[in-house]
Scaffold this motif. Structure first.
Motif, PDB file in Angstrom:
ATOM      1  N   UNK A 146      39.569  26.130  26.400  1.00  0.00           N
ATOM      2  CA  UNK A 146      39.863  27.174  27.380  1.00  0.00           C
ATOM      3  C   UNK A 146      40.935  26.704  28.361  1.00  0.00           C
ATOM      4  N   UNK A 147      41.608  27.632  28.975  1.00  0.00           N
ATOM      5  CA  UNK A 147      42.580  27.320  30.017  1.00  0.00           C
ATOM      6  C   UNK A 147      41.867  27.293  31.367  1.00  0.00           C
ATOM      7  N   UNK A 148      42.123  26.243  32.141  1.00  0.00           N
ATOM      8  CA  UNK A 148      41.594  26.155  33.494  1.00  0.00           C
ATOM      9  C   UNK A 148      42.755  26.212  34.479  1.00  0.00           C
ATOM     10  N   UNK A 149      42.691  27.168  35.385  1.00  0.00           N
ATOM     11  CA  UNK A 149      43.678  27.284  36.469  1.00  0.00           C
ATOM     12  C   UNK A 149      43.127  26.490  37.651  1.00  0.00           C
ATOM     13  N   UNK A 150      43.714  25.327  37.911  1.00  0.00           N
ATOM     14  CA  UNK A 150      43.176  24.429  38.932  1.00  0.00           C
ATOM     15  C   UNK A 150      43.591  24.783  40.351  1.00  0.00           C
ATOM     16  N   UNK A 151      44.458  25.804  40.510  1.00  0.00           N
ATOM     17  CA  UNK A 151      44.913  26.133  41.871  1.00  0.00           C
ATOM     18  C   UNK A 151      45.441  27.555  41.916  1.00  0.00           C
ATOM     19  N   UNK A 152      44.653  28.440  42.486  1.00  0.00           N
ATOM     20  CA  UNK A 152      45.045  29.847  42.634  1.00  0.00           C
ATOM     21  C   UNK A 152      44.663  30.325  44.026  1.00  0.00           C
ATOM     22  N   UNK A 153      45.183  31.499  44.382  1.00  0.00           N
ATOM     23  CA  UNK A 153      44.888  32.092  45.696  1.00  0.00           C
ATOM     24  C   UNK A 153      44.561  33.579  45.528  1.00  0.00           C
ATOM     25  N   UNK A 154      43.457  33.871  44.835  1.00  0.00           N
ATOM     26  CA  UNK A 154      43.073  35.266  44.632  1.00  0.00           C
ATOM     27  C   UNK A 154      42.516  35.919  45.886  1.00  0.00           C
ATOM     28  N   UNK A 155      42.317  35.136  46.939  1.00  0.00           N
ATOM     29  CA  UNK A 155      41.960  35.720  48.233  1.00  0.00           C
ATOM     30  C   UNK A 155      43.164  36.347  48.918  1.00  0.00           C
ATOM     31  N   UNK A 156      44.370  36.094  48.404  1.00  0.00           N
ATOM     32  CA  UNK A 156      45.599  36.597  49.017  1.00  0.00           C
ATOM     33  C   UNK A 156      45.635  38.125  48.997  1.00  0.00           C
ATOM     34  N   UNK A 157      46.200  38.713  50.041  1.00  0.00           N
ATOM     35  CA  UNK A 157      46.255  40.176  50.161  1.00  0.00           C
ATOM     36  C   UNK A 157      47.086  40.818  49.052  1.00  0.00           C
ATOM     37  N   UNK A 158      47.943  40.066  48.387  1.00  0.00           N
ATOM     38  CA  UNK A 158      48.733  40.630  47.287  1.00  0.00           C
ATOM     39  C   UNK A 158      47.844  41.090  46.119  1.00  0.00           C
ATOM     40  N   UNK A 159      46.598  40.645  46.097  1.00  0.00           N
ATOM     41  CA  UNK A 159      45.675  41.046  45.034  1.00  0.00           C
ATOM     42  C   UNK A 159      44.690  42.115  45.488  1.00  0.00           C
ATOM     43  N   UNK A 160      44.821  42.601  46.702  1.00  0.00           N
ATOM     44  CA  UNK A 160      43.822  43.524  47.245  1.00  0.00           C
ATOM     45  C   UNK A 160      43.678  44.808  46.431  1.00  0.00           C
ATOM     46  N   UNK A 161      44.782  45.304  45.870  1.00  0.00           N
ATOM     47  CA  UNK A 161      44.738  46.592  45.189  1.00  0.00           C
ATOM     48  C   UNK A 161      44.147  46.517  43.775  1.00  0.00           C
ATOM     49  N   UNK A 162      44.280  45.362  43.111  1.00  0.00           N
ATOM     50  CA  UNK A 162      43.845  45.308  41.709  1.00  0.00           C
ATOM     51  C   UNK A 162      43.104  44.028  41.357  1.00  0.00           C
ATOM     52  N   UNK A 163      42.553  43.346  42.355  1.00  0.00           N
ATOM     53  CA  UNK A 163      41.884  42.059  42.116  1.00  0.00           C
ATOM     54  C   UNK A 163      40.806  42.173  41.043  1.00  0.00           C
ATOM     55  N   UNK A 164      39.935  43.164  41.174  1.00  0.00           N
ATOM     56  CA  UNK A 164      38.804  43.294  40.259  1.00  0.00           C
ATOM     57  C   UNK A 164      39.266  43.545  38.833  1.00  0.00           C
ATOM     58  N   UNK A 165      40.195  44.458  38.643  1.00  0.00           N
ATOM     59  CA  UNK A 165      40.657  44.773  37.284  1.00  0.00           C
ATOM     60  C   UNK A 165      41.437  43.607  36.683  1.00  0.00           C
ATOM     61  N   UNK A 166      42.181  42.878  37.510  1.00  0.00           N
ATOM     62  CA  UNK A 166      42.938  41.729  37.015  1.00  0.00           C
ATOM     63  C   UNK A 166      42.000  40.605  36.570  1.00  0.00           C
ATOM     64  N   UNK A 167      41.028  40.281  37.395  1.00  0.00           N
ATOM     65  CA  UNK A 167      40.106  39.201  37.057  1.00  0.00           C
ATOM     66  C   UNK A 167      39.244  39.552  35.836  1.00  0.00           C
ATOM     67  N   UNK A 168      39.055  40.834  35.598  1.00  0.00           N
ATOM     68  CA  UNK A 168      38.281  41.264  34.424  1.00  0.00           C
ATOM     69  C   UNK A 168      38.994  40.942  33.112  1.00  0.00           C
ATOM     70  N   UNK A 169      40.281  40.683  33.165  1.00  0.00           N
ATOM     71  CA  UNK A 169      41.067  40.401  31.966  1.00  0.00           C
ATOM     72  C   UNK A 169      41.056  38.924  31.577  1.00  0.00           C
ATOM     73  N   UNK A 170      40.564  38.066  32.448  1.00  0.00           N
ATOM     74  CA  UNK A 170      40.727  36.623  32.259  1.00  0.00           C
ATOM     75  C   UNK A 170      40.024  36.096  31.015  1.00  0.00           C
ATOM     76  N   UNK A 171      38.781  36.455  30.807  1.00  0.00           N
ATOM     77  CA  UNK A 171      38.004  35.897  29.701  1.00  0.00           C
ATOM     78  C   UNK A 171      38.667  36.152  28.360  1.00  0.00           C
TER      79      UNK A 171
END
Length: 257
Positions: free
Chosen positions: A1-26
Motif C-alpha cells: 500500500x502507499x503511505x502518505x507520511x505528511x499531509x494537511x487535510x485539515x487545511x481549508x482548501x479541502x473544506x468543500x470536498x474533504x469527505x468525497x476525496x478521502x472516500x477515494x483513497x482505499x
C-alpha cells in the motif's frame, strides 16, 4: 500500500470536498495518511480526522512560522494531544529562514523545546527546514540523537542527506521530485538508499507533474513513486513496498491495516 507520511487535510482548501476525496483513497491504494500539524488551531481538527477515518493518523506540533504562538501552557496542551492513541509523531517543527516570520532565536528555542518533548514521549519528529541547513543539522545532532525523524520536503544537497541517513533519519520525498528543475532532489534520491526514503504529499501544496500548480492530494503519490523508480532503475511496486516498510518503522505503525 502507499503511505502518505505528511499531509494537511485539515487545511481549508479541502473544506468543500474533504469527505468525497478521502472516500477515494482505499480504491486508489492509499492505505494510510499521516496528517501533520503546523498550528495550535490545527490540533483539534487533526484529532477529529483521526477519529472519523480509520486510515488517518496524526501528528501535532508548531511550524517555525508560528513559533511566536507557543508558550509553556500550549506545550502542556501539546503533551496531552500526543497521548492520543492515533497521534503518532510530533510535527511539523523546525526552522524556516526563507520567510523569517519569527526571529531565528525564537524559532530555535521552540524547535529545541518541541524536540525535548518528543524525547520525553519517545515519539518520532517531523522536521521542516528551509534555507536553514546548518542550524537544523546542528540542532538535530545536539538534541535529537537516537530519535526517529523524517526530514520533510527535503531540499538540500545529497551529501547532507547522506549525513542525515547516517544519523538514522528518513528523507521525505514528494511532488517536487517530478519537477524538471529539481536537480538536487533527484540526485539525493539516486544517492541515498531506498530504505531511507518515505513518500509524502504536503498536500494541498506541491502537487507533482502533471498536476503542478494545482491542489495536491494523496491520489497523486503514484507519480512520485514512479519518478523515484525511474531515478533508481527499479519498479514503482518496489518503491511502494519499501516505502511502506520505512513509513511503518518511522511512525511505529507495525500492525497490518
Amino acid at each position: 500500500m502507499i503511505i502518505d507520511t505528511h499531509a494537511h487535510y485539515d487545511d481549508e482548501q479541502f473544506d468543500e470536498d474533504r469527505e468525497s476525496l478521502l472516500a477515494k483513497m482505499k480504491n486508489a491504494g492509499i492505505g494510510i495518511i499521516v496528517n501533520a500539524g503546523s498550528t495550535i488551531s490545527s490540533w483539534e481538527k487533526i484529532r477529529k480526522l483521526t477519529k472519523e477515518y480509520p486510515f488517518i493518523y496524526g501528528a501535532v506540533g508548531v511550524h517555525p512560522d508560528e513559533a511566536g504562538t507557543l508558550n509553556e501552557e500550549q506545550m502542556a496542551r501539546m503533551s496531552v494531544f500526543l497521548d492520543e492513541e492515533k497521534i503518532v509523531a510530533l510535527g511539523e517543527i523546525g526552522l524556516d529562514y526563507y520567510w523569517d516570520k519569527e526571529s531565528r532565536d525564537l524559532q530555535k528555542k521552540w524547535f529545541i523545546r518541541q524536540l525535548d518533548l518528543a524525547r520525553e514521549k519517545n515519539m518520532p519528529v517531523i522536521i521542516h527546514s528551509r534555507e536553514a541547513a546548518a542550524d537544523t543539522m546542528e540542532i538535530m545532532k545536539r538534541h535529537a540523537a537516537g530519535m526517529k525523524a523524517v526530514i520533510h520536503c527535503y531540499s538540500y544537497s545529497a551529501e547532507m542527506a547522506k549525513e542525515y541517513v547516517k544519523m538514522g533519519y528518513y528523507i521525505g520525498v514528494g511532488g517536487v521530485v517530478t519537477f524538471k528543475n529539481a536537480k538536487k532532489l533527484k540526485e539525493t534520491v539516486q544517492e541515498i538508499p531506498l530504505s531511507s526514503i518515505v513518500l509524502e504529499t504536503d498536500c494541498p501544496y506541491l502537487a507533482p507533474v502533471p498536476y503542478r500548480g494545482k491542489r495536491n492530494c494523496s491520489l497523486y503519490l503514484s507519480y512520485v513513486a514512479e519518478e523515484i523508480a525511474k531515478l533508481k532503475g527499479i519498479s514503482a511496486e518496489e518503491v511502494v513496498r519499501q516505502t511502506e516498510i520505512n513509513s511503518r518503522d518511522l511512525y511505529n505503525l507495525q500492525r497490518a491495516e
